[in-house]
Design a protein around this motif. Structure first.
Motif, PDB file in Angstrom:
ATOM      1  N   VAL A   1      34.555  29.681  36.844  1.00  0.00           N
ATOM      2  CA  VAL A   1      35.338  30.912  36.662  1.00  0.00           C
ATOM      3  C   VAL A   1      36.164  30.841  35.384  1.00  0.00           C
ATOM      4  O   VAL A   1      36.151  31.760  34.560  1.00  0.00           O
ATOM      5  CB  VAL A   1      36.256  31.143  37.881  1.00  0.00           C
ATOM      6  N   ALA A   2      36.885  29.740  35.208  1.00  0.00           N
ATOM      7  CA  ALA A   2      37.809  29.633  34.071  1.00  0.00           C
ATOM      8  C   ALA A   2      37.081  29.719  32.741  1.00  0.00           C
ATOM      9  O   ALA A   2      37.600  30.295  31.771  1.00  0.00           O
ATOM     10  CB  ALA A   2      38.590  28.321  34.164  1.00  0.00           C
ATOM     11  N   GLN A   3      35.892  29.156  32.673  1.00  0.00           N
ATOM     12  CA  GLN A   3      35.162  29.141  31.401  1.00  0.00           C
ATOM     13  C   GLN A   3      34.624  30.513  31.011  1.00  0.00           C
ATOM     14  O   GLN A   3      34.176  30.706  29.887  1.00  0.00           O
ATOM     15  CB  GLN A   3      34.044  28.098  31.471  1.00  0.00           C
ATOM     16  N   LYS A   4      34.693  31.472  31.919  1.00  0.00           N
ATOM     17  CA  LYS A   4      34.310  32.841  31.600  1.00  0.00           C
ATOM     18  C   LYS A   4      35.483  33.658  31.038  1.00  0.00           C
ATOM     19  O   LYS A   4      35.287  34.776  30.559  1.00  0.00           O
ATOM     20  CB  LYS A   4      33.774  33.542  32.849  1.00  0.00           C
ATOM     21  N   LEU A   5      36.692  33.095  31.103  1.00  0.00           N
ATOM     22  CA  LEU A   5      37.881  33.848  30.725  1.00  0.00           C
ATOM     23  C   LEU A   5      38.219  33.667  29.245  1.00  0.00           C
ATOM     24  O   LEU A   5      38.182  32.551  28.717  1.00  0.00           O
ATOM     25  CB  LEU A   5      39.077  33.394  31.561  1.00  0.00           C
ATOM     26  N   ALA A   6      38.578  34.771  28.593  1.00  0.00           N
ATOM     27  CA  ALA A   6      39.103  34.718  27.234  1.00  0.00           C
ATOM     28  C   ALA A   6      40.564  34.286  27.289  1.00  0.00           C
ATOM     29  O   ALA A   6      41.223  34.430  28.320  1.00  0.00           O
ATOM     30  CB  ALA A   6      38.991  36.090  26.576  1.00  0.00           C
ATOM     31  N   PRO A   7      41.098  33.748  26.190  1.00  0.00           N
ATOM     32  CA  PRO A   7      42.516  33.347  26.182  1.00  0.00           C
ATOM     33  C   PRO A   7      43.462  34.469  26.609  1.00  0.00           C
ATOM     34  O   PRO A   7      44.436  34.217  27.337  1.00  0.00           O
ATOM     35  CB  PRO A   7      42.748  32.934  24.729  1.00  0.00           C
ATOM     36  N   SER A   8      43.191  35.693  26.182  1.00  0.00           N
ATOM     37  CA  SER A   8      44.064  36.813  26.566  1.00  0.00           C
ATOM     38  C   SER A   8      43.996  37.067  28.070  1.00  0.00           C
ATOM     39  O   SER A   8      44.990  37.482  28.690  1.00  0.00           O
ATOM     40  CB  SER A   8      43.663  38.076  25.806  1.00  0.00           C
ATOM     41  N   GLU A   9      42.844  36.809  28.679  1.00  0.00           N
ATOM     42  CA  GLU A   9      42.704  37.000  30.122  1.00  0.00           C
ATOM     43  C   GLU A   9      43.432  35.907  30.897  1.00  0.00           C
ATOM     44  O   GLU A   9      44.026  36.172  31.951  1.00  0.00           O
ATOM     45  CB  GLU A   9      41.230  37.037  30.497  1.00  0.00           C
ATOM     46  N   VAL A  10      43.397  34.687  30.381  1.00  0.00           N
ATOM     47  CA  VAL A  10      44.162  33.601  30.997  1.00  0.00           C
ATOM     48  C   VAL A  10      45.647  33.952  30.993  1.00  0.00           C
ATOM     49  O   VAL A  10      46.349  33.804  31.988  1.00  0.00           O
ATOM     50  CB  VAL A  10      43.924  32.270  30.253  1.00  0.00           C
ATOM     51  N   SER A  11      46.123  34.468  29.867  1.00  0.00           N
ATOM     52  CA  SER A  11      47.525  34.868  29.754  1.00  0.00           C
ATOM     53  C   SER A  11      47.855  36.004  30.716  1.00  0.00           C
ATOM     54  O   SER A  11      48.911  36.001  31.370  1.00  0.00           O
ATOM     55  CB  SER A  11      47.831  35.287  28.314  1.00  0.00           C
ATOM     56  N   ALA A  12      46.960  36.975  30.813  1.00  0.00           N
ATOM     57  CA  ALA A  12      47.204  38.133  31.677  1.00  0.00           C
ATOM     58  C   ALA A  12      47.246  37.742  33.154  1.00  0.00           C
ATOM     59  O   ALA A  12      48.155  38.152  33.898  1.00  0.00           O
ATOM     60  CB  ALA A  12      46.120  39.182  31.440  1.00  0.00           C
ATOM     61  N   ILE A  13      46.285  36.953  33.585  1.00  0.00           N
ATOM     62  CA  ILE A  13      46.238  36.513  34.986  1.00  0.00           C
ATOM     63  C   ILE A  13      47.483  35.696  35.332  1.00  0.00           C
ATOM     64  O   ILE A  13      48.125  35.903  36.363  1.00  0.00           O
ATOM     65  CB  ILE A  13      44.962  35.693  35.244  1.00  0.00           C
ATOM     66  N   SER A  14      47.832  34.764  34.448  1.00  0.00           N
ATOM     67  CA  SER A  14      48.981  33.889  34.702  1.00  0.00           C
ATOM     68  C   SER A  14      50.280  34.682  34.754  1.00  0.00           C
ATOM     69  O   SER A  14      51.142  34.436  35.617  1.00  0.00           O
ATOM     70  CB  SER A  14      49.064  32.806  33.624  1.00  0.00           C
ATOM     71  N   ALA A  15      50.426  35.635  33.850  1.00  0.00           N
ATOM     72  CA  ALA A  15      51.649  36.443  33.824  1.00  0.00           C
ATOM     73  C   ALA A  15      51.768  37.281  35.092  1.00  0.00           C
ATOM     74  O   ALA A  15      52.852  37.371  35.700  1.00  0.00           O
ATOM     75  CB  ALA A  15      51.658  37.343  32.591  1.00  0.00           C
ATOM     76  N   TRP A  16      50.670  37.899  35.508  1.00  0.00           N
ATOM     77  CA  TRP A  16      50.735  38.757  36.689  1.00  0.00           C
ATOM     78  C   TRP A  16      51.019  37.930  37.947  1.00  0.00           C
ATOM     79  O   TRP A  16      51.882  38.298  38.750  1.00  0.00           O
ATOM     80  CB  TRP A  16      49.435  39.543  36.863  1.00  0.00           C
ATOM     81  N   LEU A  17      50.308  36.804  38.118  1.00  0.00           N
ATOM     82  CA  LEU A  17      50.528  35.978  39.307  1.00  0.00           C
ATOM     83  C   LEU A  17      51.967  35.467  39.367  1.00  0.00           C
ATOM     84  O   LEU A  17      52.607  35.488  40.427  1.00  0.00           O
ATOM     85  CB  LEU A  17      49.554  34.791  39.309  1.00  0.00           C
ATOM     86  N   ALA A  18      52.494  35.008  38.227  1.00  0.00           N
ATOM     87  CA  ALA A  18      53.840  34.437  38.211  1.00  0.00           C
ATOM     88  C   ALA A  18      54.919  35.482  38.450  1.00  0.00           C
ATOM     89  O   ALA A  18      56.038  35.137  38.836  1.00  0.00           O
ATOM     90  CB  ALA A  18      54.086  33.732  36.884  1.00  0.00           C
ATOM     91  N   SER A  19      54.591  36.754  38.247  1.00  0.00           N
ATOM     92  CA  SER A  19      55.590  37.815  38.405  1.00  0.00           C
ATOM     93  C   SER A  19      55.640  38.391  39.812  1.00  0.00           C
ATOM     94  O   SER A  19      56.526  39.198  40.118  1.00  0.00           O
ATOM     95  CB  SER A  19      55.295  38.955  37.416  1.00  0.00           C
ATOM     96  N   GLN A  20      54.717  37.976  40.688  1.00  0.00           N
ATOM     97  CA  GLN A  20      54.612  38.601  42.007  1.00  0.00           C
ATOM     98  C   GLN A  20      55.529  37.960  43.046  1.00  0.00           C
ATOM     99  O   GLN A  20      55.617  36.732  43.137  1.00  0.00           O
ATOM    100  CB  GLN A  20      53.168  38.523  42.518  1.00  0.00           C
ATOM    101  N   PRO A  21      56.221  38.779  43.832  1.00  0.00           N
ATOM    102  CA  PRO A  21      57.019  38.240  44.940  1.00  0.00           C
ATOM    103  C   PRO A  21      56.106  37.724  46.045  1.00  0.00           C
ATOM    104  O   PRO A  21      54.943  38.129  46.160  1.00  0.00           O
ATOM    105  CB  PRO A  21      57.828  39.451  45.409  1.00  0.00           C
TER     106      PRO A  21
END
Length: 244
Positions: A197-217
């Motif tokens: 899964v991870a190897q299919k992700l672009a750097p911007s997608e890694v950043s987007a996923i991480s930001a959204w997950l870390a922001s969730q209650p």
């Protein structure tokens, strides 16, 4: 005061100090300091980095281990010990430990039910967060990229016994782990579905996923669920003894 009296007084002072020192040492032998002989005490080496009771720290690099699924924790301990995860400190700590003791460690931290802190403020644009939410919730069928919820559960709190939750983790930690799978610094039992899964992700997608997950209650019930409603979209490796 004569010289004799002065020297005699000093000598008596030294003798008194020596006797006091001996008495203190004897008292310490009679009343030793008692350290609790329990697993929580022995695992204080873990909490030095992972925070009190394994709740994580605010550094962004040491994840929460309290309440994670038992099988997941056990497998990660093995991955560190056997070199599939790259951390010299963890490997040194775990190298002399048996599988049975690793299971005890995993069972201890898995059993802890502790409150999560509120998510830290995230400096990210609404567009980036929306992109992250889409990948987490829906994936990208055109690229055969499954949604995170398809494996980690709709509430993203994990699935017993082997799939971890993704909420309550620092953004930097999430970026680091996805990057580790992309570069091979983090591996799992074959077939390594997270590396796929991870190897299919672009750097911007890694950043987007991480930001959204870390922001969730966190939801009210933070426990991992017992099972997924459907079969996982990818085949993931299991421990060799479980495969037999």
């Amino acid at each position: 005061m004569s010289v004799y009296s002065f020297v005699n007084g000093v000598a008596r002072g030294w003798l008194g100090a020596a006797l006091l020192s001996v008495a203190c040492a004897q008292a310490a032998e009679v009343e030793p300091h008692h350290v609790p002989d329990n697993l929580a005490q022995r695992l204080m080496a873990c909490t030095l980095c992972h925070g009190k009771e394994g709740r994580a720290t605010n550094t962004g690099f040491f994840p929460r281990i309290a309440g994670k699924p038992e099988g997941y924790l056990y497998h990660q301990l093995r991955h560190f010990r056997e070199g599939r995860r790259n951390n010299a400190g963890m490997t040194a700590l775990l190298d002399p430990l048996s599988d049975a003791y690793l299971r005890e460690i995993a069972s201890h931290f898995s059993s802890l039910t502790l409150p999560y802190p509120s998510p830290a403020p995230i400096n990210a644009s609404a567009q980036l967060l929306a992109q992250g939410a889409g990948l987490v919730r829906r994936g990208d069928e055109a690229r055969e990229l499954p949604a995170c919820v398809a494996c980690h559960g709709e509430a993203l709190t994990g699935v017993r016994p082997n799939v971890p939750g993704l909420l309550g983790l620092p953004r930097d930690y999430l970026i680091g782990q996805l990057g580790g799978w992309q570069t091979g610094l983090r591996q799992a039992f074959a077939p390594d579905c997270m590396a796929h899964v991870a190897q299919k992700l672009a750097p911007s997608e890694v950043s987007a996923i991480s930001a959204w997950l870390a922001s969730q209650p966190l939801p009210v019930d933070t426990h991992p669920v017992a099972a997924l409603p459907a079969q996982m979209p990818l085949r993931c490796g299991v421990a060799p003894e479980a495969a037999r």
